[in-house]
Design a protein around this motif. Structure first.
Motif, PDB file in Angstrom:
ATOM      1  N   GLN A   7      -4.284 -11.477 -34.366  1.00 45.67           N
ATOM      2  CA  GLN A   7      -3.223 -12.029 -33.515  1.00 45.67           C
ATOM      3  C   GLN A   7      -1.987 -11.134 -33.474  1.00 45.67           C
ATOM      4  OE1 GLN A   7      -3.277 -14.948 -31.562  1.00 45.67           O
ATOM      5  NE2 GLN A   7      -5.457 -14.756 -31.956  1.00 45.67           N
ATOM      6  N   VAL A   8      -2.212  -9.838 -33.332  1.00 47.01           N
ATOM      7  CA  VAL A   8      -1.093  -8.899 -33.353  1.00 47.01           C
ATOM      8  C   VAL A   8      -0.435  -8.837 -31.976  1.00 47.01           C
ATOM      9  CG1 VAL A   8      -0.447  -6.474 -33.601  1.00 47.01           C
ATOM     10  CG2 VAL A   8      -2.097  -7.494 -35.177  1.00 47.01           C
ATOM     11  N   SER A   9       0.890  -9.001 -31.961  1.00 48.26           N
ATOM     12  CA  SER A   9       1.583  -8.817 -30.693  1.00 48.26           C
ATOM     13  C   SER A   9       2.861  -8.014 -30.907  1.00 48.26           C
ATOM     14  CB  SER A   9       1.913 -10.169 -30.055  1.00 48.26           C
ATOM     15  OG  SER A   9       2.823 -10.866 -30.874  1.00 48.26           O
ATOM     16  N   LYS A  10       3.235  -7.265 -29.858  1.00 46.80           N
ATOM     17  CA  LYS A  10       4.433  -6.432 -29.946  1.00 46.80           C
ATOM     18  C   LYS A  10       5.091  -6.400 -28.586  1.00 46.80           C
ATOM     19  CE  LYS A  10       7.426  -3.542 -31.431  1.00 46.80           C
ATOM     20  NZ  LYS A  10       8.367  -3.964 -32.486  1.00 46.80           N
ATOM     21  N   ARG A  11       6.399  -6.561 -28.593  1.00 51.54           N
ATOM     22  CA  ARG A  11       7.101  -6.438 -27.317  1.00 51.54           C
ATOM     23  C   ARG A  11       8.348  -5.580 -27.481  1.00 51.54           C
ATOM     24  NH1 ARG A  11       8.646 -12.148 -25.359  1.00 51.54           N
ATOM     25  NH2 ARG A  11       8.155 -12.875 -27.412  1.00 51.54           N
ATOM     26  N   PHE A  12       8.697  -4.866 -26.413  1.00 48.44           N
ATOM     27  CA  PHE A  12       9.961  -4.137 -26.358  1.00 48.44           C
ATOM     28  C   PHE A  12      10.825  -4.849 -25.323  1.00 48.44           C
ATOM     29  CE2 PHE A  12       6.988  -0.593 -27.500  1.00 48.44           C
ATOM     30  CZ  PHE A  12       7.453  -0.426 -28.788  1.00 48.44           C
ATOM     31  N   GLY A  13      11.843  -5.559 -25.784  1.00 50.34           N
ATOM     32  CA  GLY A  13      12.679  -6.323 -24.871  1.00 50.34           C
ATOM     33  C   GLY A  13      11.833  -7.361 -24.146  1.00 50.34           C
ATOM     34  N   ASN A  15       9.326  -6.647 -22.319  1.00 52.69           N
ATOM     35  CA  ASN A  15       8.049  -6.050 -21.997  1.00 52.69           C
ATOM     36  C   ASN A  15       7.012  -6.302 -23.102  1.00 52.69           C
ATOM     37  OD1 ASN A  15       6.131  -4.535 -20.806  1.00 52.69           O
ATOM     38  ND2 ASN A  15       7.159  -2.560 -21.086  1.00 52.69           N
ATOM     39  N   GLN A  16       6.042  -7.135 -22.833  1.00 49.12           N
ATOM     40  CA  GLN A  16       4.987  -7.427 -23.806  1.00 49.12           C
ATOM     41  C   GLN A  16       4.000  -6.261 -23.795  1.00 49.12           C
ATOM     42  OE1 GLN A  16       4.928 -10.727 -25.331  1.00 49.12           O
ATOM     43  NE2 GLN A  16       3.512  -9.818 -26.806  1.00 49.12           N
ATOM     44  N   VAL A  17       4.009  -5.433 -24.855  1.00 45.61           N
ATOM     45  CA  VAL A  17       3.178  -4.232 -24.851  1.00 45.61           C
ATOM     46  C   VAL A  17       1.808  -4.501 -25.457  1.00 45.61           C
ATOM     47  CG1 VAL A  17       3.115  -1.790 -25.419  1.00 45.61           C
ATOM     48  CG2 VAL A  17       5.294  -2.919 -25.106  1.00 45.61           C
ATOM     49  N   ILE A  18       1.793  -5.325 -26.513  1.00 47.77           N
ATOM     50  CA  ILE A  18       0.519  -5.765 -27.093  1.00 47.77           C
ATOM     51  C   ILE A  18       0.579  -7.286 -27.158  1.00 47.77           C
ATOM     52  CG2 ILE A  18      -0.993  -5.720 -29.121  1.00 47.77           C
ATOM     53  CD1 ILE A  18      -0.825  -2.965 -28.183  1.00 47.77           C
ATOM     54  N   GLY A  19      -0.402  -7.956 -26.598  1.00 49.89           N
ATOM     55  CA  GLY A  19      -0.361  -9.413 -26.586  1.00 49.89           C
ATOM     56  C   GLY A  19      -1.480 -10.038 -27.414  1.00 49.89           C
ATOM     57  N   ALA A  20      -1.082 -10.691 -28.498  1.00 53.65           N
ATOM     58  CA  ALA A  20      -1.984 -11.466 -29.369  1.00 53.65           C
ATOM     59  C   ALA A  20      -3.407 -10.906 -29.431  1.00 53.65           C
ATOM     60  CB  ALA A  20      -2.004 -12.928 -28.934  1.00 53.65           C
ATOM     61  N   THR A  21      -3.529  -9.747 -30.088  1.00 52.97           N
ATOM     62  CA  THR A  21      -4.814  -9.055 -30.121  1.00 52.97           C
ATOM     63  C   THR A  21      -5.494  -9.230 -31.482  1.00 52.97           C
ATOM     64  OG1 THR A  21      -4.076  -7.420 -28.538  1.00 52.97           O
ATOM     65  CG2 THR A  21      -5.877  -6.766 -29.986  1.00 52.97           C
ATOM     66  N   SER A  22      -6.752  -9.584 -31.486  1.00 49.96           N
ATOM     67  CA  SER A  22      -7.522  -9.665 -32.722  1.00 49.96           C
ATOM     68  C   SER A  22      -8.791  -8.836 -32.572  1.00 49.96           C
ATOM     69  CB  SER A  22      -7.915 -11.113 -33.024  1.00 49.96           C
ATOM     70  OG  SER A  22      -6.770 -11.897 -33.203  1.00 49.96           O
ATOM     71  N   ILE A  23      -9.105  -8.083 -33.613  1.00 47.51           N
ATOM     72  CA  ILE A  23     -10.336  -7.285 -33.599  1.00 47.51           C
ATOM     73  C   ILE A  23     -10.568  -6.795 -35.023  1.00 47.51           C
ATOM     74  CG2 ILE A  23      -9.269  -5.048 -33.116  1.00 47.51           C
ATOM     75  CD1 ILE A  23     -11.669  -4.558 -31.145  1.00 47.51           C
ATOM     76  N   ALA A  24     -11.789  -6.485 -35.367  1.00 41.41           N
ATOM     77  CA  ALA A  24     -12.074  -5.925 -36.682  1.00 41.41           C
ATOM     78  C   ALA A  24     -13.205  -4.914 -36.583  1.00 41.41           C
ATOM     79  CB  ALA A  24     -12.442  -7.038 -37.659  1.00 41.41           C
ATOM     80  N   PRO A  54       4.918  -5.447 -35.912  1.00 40.65           N
ATOM     81  CA  PRO A  54       4.522  -6.403 -34.878  1.00 40.65           C
ATOM     82  C   PRO A  54       5.434  -7.636 -34.911  1.00 40.65           C
ATOM     83  CG  PRO A  54       2.987  -6.502 -36.720  1.00 40.65           C
ATOM     84  CD  PRO A  54       3.948  -5.393 -37.012  1.00 40.65           C
ATOM     85  N   GLU A  55       5.607  -8.268 -33.742  1.00 38.14           N
ATOM     86  CA  GLU A  55       6.387  -9.520 -33.691  1.00 38.14           C
ATOM     87  C   GLU A  55       5.677 -10.602 -34.475  1.00 38.14           C
ATOM     88  OE1 GLU A  55       7.374  -7.921 -30.408  1.00 38.14           O
ATOM     89  OE2 GLU A  55       9.067  -7.750 -31.791  1.00 38.14           O
ATOM     90  N   SER A  56       4.363 -10.602 -34.369  1.00 34.58           N
ATOM     91  CA  SER A  56       3.584 -11.609 -35.087  1.00 34.58           C
ATOM     92  C   SER A  56       2.206 -11.035 -35.366  1.00 34.58           C
ATOM     93  CB  SER A  56       3.467 -12.876 -34.248  1.00 34.58           C
ATOM     94  OG  SER A  56       2.787 -12.559 -33.046  1.00 34.58           O
ATOM     95  N   GLY A  57       1.465 -11.711 -36.235  1.00 38.70           N
ATOM     96  CA  GLY A  57       0.127 -11.276 -36.574  1.00 38.70           C
ATOM     97  C   GLY A  57       0.120 -10.348 -37.772  1.00 38.70           C
ATOM     98  N   LYS A  58      -1.087  -9.984 -38.218  1.00 38.73           N
ATOM     99  CA  LYS A  58      -1.154  -9.062 -39.363  1.00 38.73           C
ATOM    100  C   LYS A  58      -2.193  -7.989 -39.138  1.00 38.73           C
ATOM    101  CE  LYS A  58      -4.553 -11.523 -42.067  1.00 38.73           C
ATOM    102  NZ  LYS A  58      -4.991 -12.064 -43.312  1.00 38.73           N
ATOM    103  N   ILE A  59      -1.964  -6.853 -39.805  1.00 38.71           N
ATOM    104  CA  ILE A  59      -2.879  -5.712 -39.709  1.00 38.71           C
ATOM    105  C   ILE A  59      -3.332  -5.382 -41.129  1.00 38.71           C
ATOM    106  CG2 ILE A  59      -3.101  -3.282 -39.058  1.00 38.71           C
ATOM    107  CD1 ILE A  59      -0.805  -3.754 -37.058  1.00 38.71           C
ATOM    108  N   GLU A  60      -4.634  -5.212 -41.327  1.00 37.21           N
ATOM    109  CA  GLU A  60      -5.151  -4.799 -42.634  1.00 37.21           C
ATOM    110  C   GLU A  60      -5.918  -3.494 -42.476  1.00 37.21           C
ATOM    111  OE1 GLU A  60      -7.552  -7.725 -44.582  1.00 37.21           O
ATOM    112  OE2 GLU A  60      -5.952  -9.232 -44.518  1.00 37.21           O
ATOM    113  N   LEU A  61      -5.581  -2.529 -43.349  1.00 36.29           N
ATOM    114  CA  LEU A  61      -6.316  -1.269 -43.355  1.00 36.29           C
ATOM    115  C   LEU A  61      -7.016  -1.128 -44.697  1.00 36.29           C
ATOM    116  CD1 LEU A  61      -6.979   1.502 -42.058  1.00 36.29           C
ATOM    117  CD2 LEU A  61      -4.914   2.376 -43.177  1.00 36.29           C
ATOM    118  N   GLY A 213      -1.988  -4.254 -22.387  1.00 36.31           N
ATOM    119  CA  GLY A 213      -1.592  -4.811 -23.674  1.00 36.31           C
ATOM    120  C   GLY A 213      -2.683  -5.523 -24.428  1.00 36.31           C
ATOM    121  N   GLY A 214      -3.929  -5.289 -24.092  1.00 38.01           N
ATOM    122  CA  GLY A 214      -4.992  -5.934 -24.846  1.00 38.01           C
ATOM    123  C   GLY A 214      -6.224  -5.054 -24.915  1.00 38.01           C
TER     124      GLY A 214
END
Lengths: 243, 262
Positions: A7-13, A15-24, A54-61, A213-214
């Protein structure tokens, strides 16, 4: 590498650049991001690199979440290597000193050890005779190879390359792609954003297609290039593979 | 041999011959010398250079004092200036306000007034007796406001992409300032810094206002004792040049050794 986005999302102002993305993905050596400009590829790479939050969500490496606390985040970034489109070498330092800097300043290496490691690495990238030159004295292809050496010198757990050949002419692009190809055969894990479709197809274990963004489609290069499922992937590939 | 005009033309592909450079300086110096010589001859000035020998200890003491004040203020103002510039970059708002307020007030008011207020009000109230200490502090603070702006411009000229790649390597902010930002900012700040240091040396003459026996004050004293105006003030000009020219030479050399293109 194992990489998980939840559920990773990122916006600049606005502009929603990445919208609630999940993948593994698990145990891929080389992950390649393709897609139209403004589709969020570079932003996603910077999120994984720990350069953006990210505004929300988590990333694991590789099983660990990217830490929030500043010092831990810095250590996380130090465990990676990043190569930028515009090289971003330090103009006041020689090629060798550019490569030495992460070792001496961040990884606590002695001056002598750093010198030895940097010299050997530059030698391997066929830059032996250019070690003492400042970036402005090098060609674009040479600069980018120095930048790759700088990103690799501390044996990062993952190498991230953001359009490493977009600022280069075809011949220099070849030089740099050769180096990336070599790294792949040596077992360096990397994540690559590129517009070189032929190279993406050849080098990728896993390809993600990003647009608006997805992640519109993901999979092996064979599937994605030969039997693209989503209409936006089909349209994109039709356009870029036309000539 | 005939002197040809093209010897003195600078071409991009070929630097001028050192002889041509020397000759060019000599010609300009000669012309200026003639202009002033004519003026002095017309004035029918009655030179009295014995003044110089008679009061040489006063000149030398004054020059030494100015040298000491300048060296101390130069070092301190650089330190304060960099500190002030960093305060202006701080994420903490009061530090930024401090930077802005200090720079605007100091740059916007005459040094003379600052010296008088610091000496007769601030230093007096806080019990600082030594006028040399007050002088150096005031001069340093004054110069620091200008240096802070020069350093700030240098720091800001280092682009966001340099910050990003340094952060990607895992460097901390202090490490980035030390290894990436300052070396590049320094290169761009050097020419205006040299100018500021030269101004600082000349501004030290205002410290005579609080009774410091520096170079300008002593030359003025000699003048009022002997009425030999030019014999008092010409050595003064040369004495200041001896202090300021090395700064120009030194920074030009430093600039060349730090040369890189971006």
């Amino acid at each position: 590498m194992d990489l998980l986005l939840h559920q990773v999302s990122k916006r600049f102002g606005q502009n929603q650049v990445i919208g609630a993305t999940s993948i593994a993905v698990e145990e891929v050596r080389s992950l390649v991001l393709i897609g139209p400009s403004g589709g969020g590829k570079s932003t996603l790479l910077r999120l994984v690199a720990g350069l953006l939050r990210p505004e929300s969500g988590k990333i694991e490496l590789n099983g660990g979440a990217i830490p929030d606390e500043a010092d831990a985040r810095r250590r996380y970034r130090a465990s990676l290597g990043v190569v930028f489109q515009a090289f971003n070498l330090f103009p006041h330092l020689s090629a060798r000193d550019n490569v030495k800097l992460p070792l001496t300043v961040v990884h606590g290496c002695s001056e002598d050890d750093a010198h030895e490691i940097a010299t050997a690495l530059l030698e391997r990238f066929r830059l032996g005779s250019h070690e003492d030159k400042r970036p402005y004295e090098l060609s674009g292809g040479q600069r980018q190879r120095v930048a790759i050496a700088r990103a690799l010198v501390h044996r990062p757990q993952l190498l991230l390359l953001d359009e490493p050949t977009s600022a280069l002419d075809p011949e220099m692009t070849g030089e740099v792609l050769d180096v990336i190809q070599e790294l792949k055969s040596e077992g360096v894990d990397f994540m690559l954003v590129t517009h070189e479709m032929g190279f993406a197809r050849e080098v990728a274990d896993e390809i993600w297609f990003l647009a608006e963004g997805g992640i519109k489609e993901s999979g092996s290069p064979e599937t994605l290039f030969n039997r693209p499922q989503s209409p936006s992937t089909q349209r994109f590939l039709e356009r870029v593979l036309k000539y | 041999m005939k002197v040809r005009l093209e010897w003195f033309t600078i071409r991009p592909e070929k630097p001028p011959h050192p002889l041509a450079v020397g000759l060019s300086y000599l010609m300009v110096f000669g012309v200026l010398a003639i202009v002033f010589q004519v003026a002095f001859v017309r004035l029918q000035y009655d030179w009295n250079w014995s003044v110089l020998g008679e009061y040489r200890t006063l000149f030398l003491h004054g020059w030494g004092t100015t040298l000491g004040l300048s060296v101390a203020s130069l070092g301190l103002s650089l330190l304060l200036g960099v500190g002030l510039a960093l305060a202006g970059q701080s994420r903490w708002l009061p530090l930024r306000s401090f930077h802005r307020l200090t720079v605007e007030v100091i740059r916007g008011t005459p040094l003379l007034v600052q010296i008088l207020i610091f000496f007769y009000v601030v230093a007096d109230a806080y019990g600082i007796q030594n006028r040399y200490v007050v002088g150096v502090l005031t001069l340093s603070l004054f110069s620091a406001a200008y240096i802070a702006e020069i350093v700030r411009a240098g720091i800001e000229s280092v682009g966001a992409s340099q910050w990003e790649s340094a952060r990607a390597i895992g460097m901390s902010d202090p490490q980035i300032y030390r290894h990436i930002v300052f070396p590049q900012a320094m290169r761009r700040a050097l020419p205006p810094l040299a100018g500021q240091f030269v101004s600082l040396i000349k501004d030290s003459s205002l410290l005579s206002m609080i009774g410091i026996a520096e170079f300008t004050k002593n030359a003025r004293d000699v003048n009022s004792l002997t009425f030999s105006t030019l014999e008092s003030y010409l050595p003064l000009a040369i004495g200041y040049l001896v202090l300021t020219l090395p700064i120009s030479w030194w920074t030009q050399r430093l600039e060349r050794s730090l040369h890189f293109e971006t």
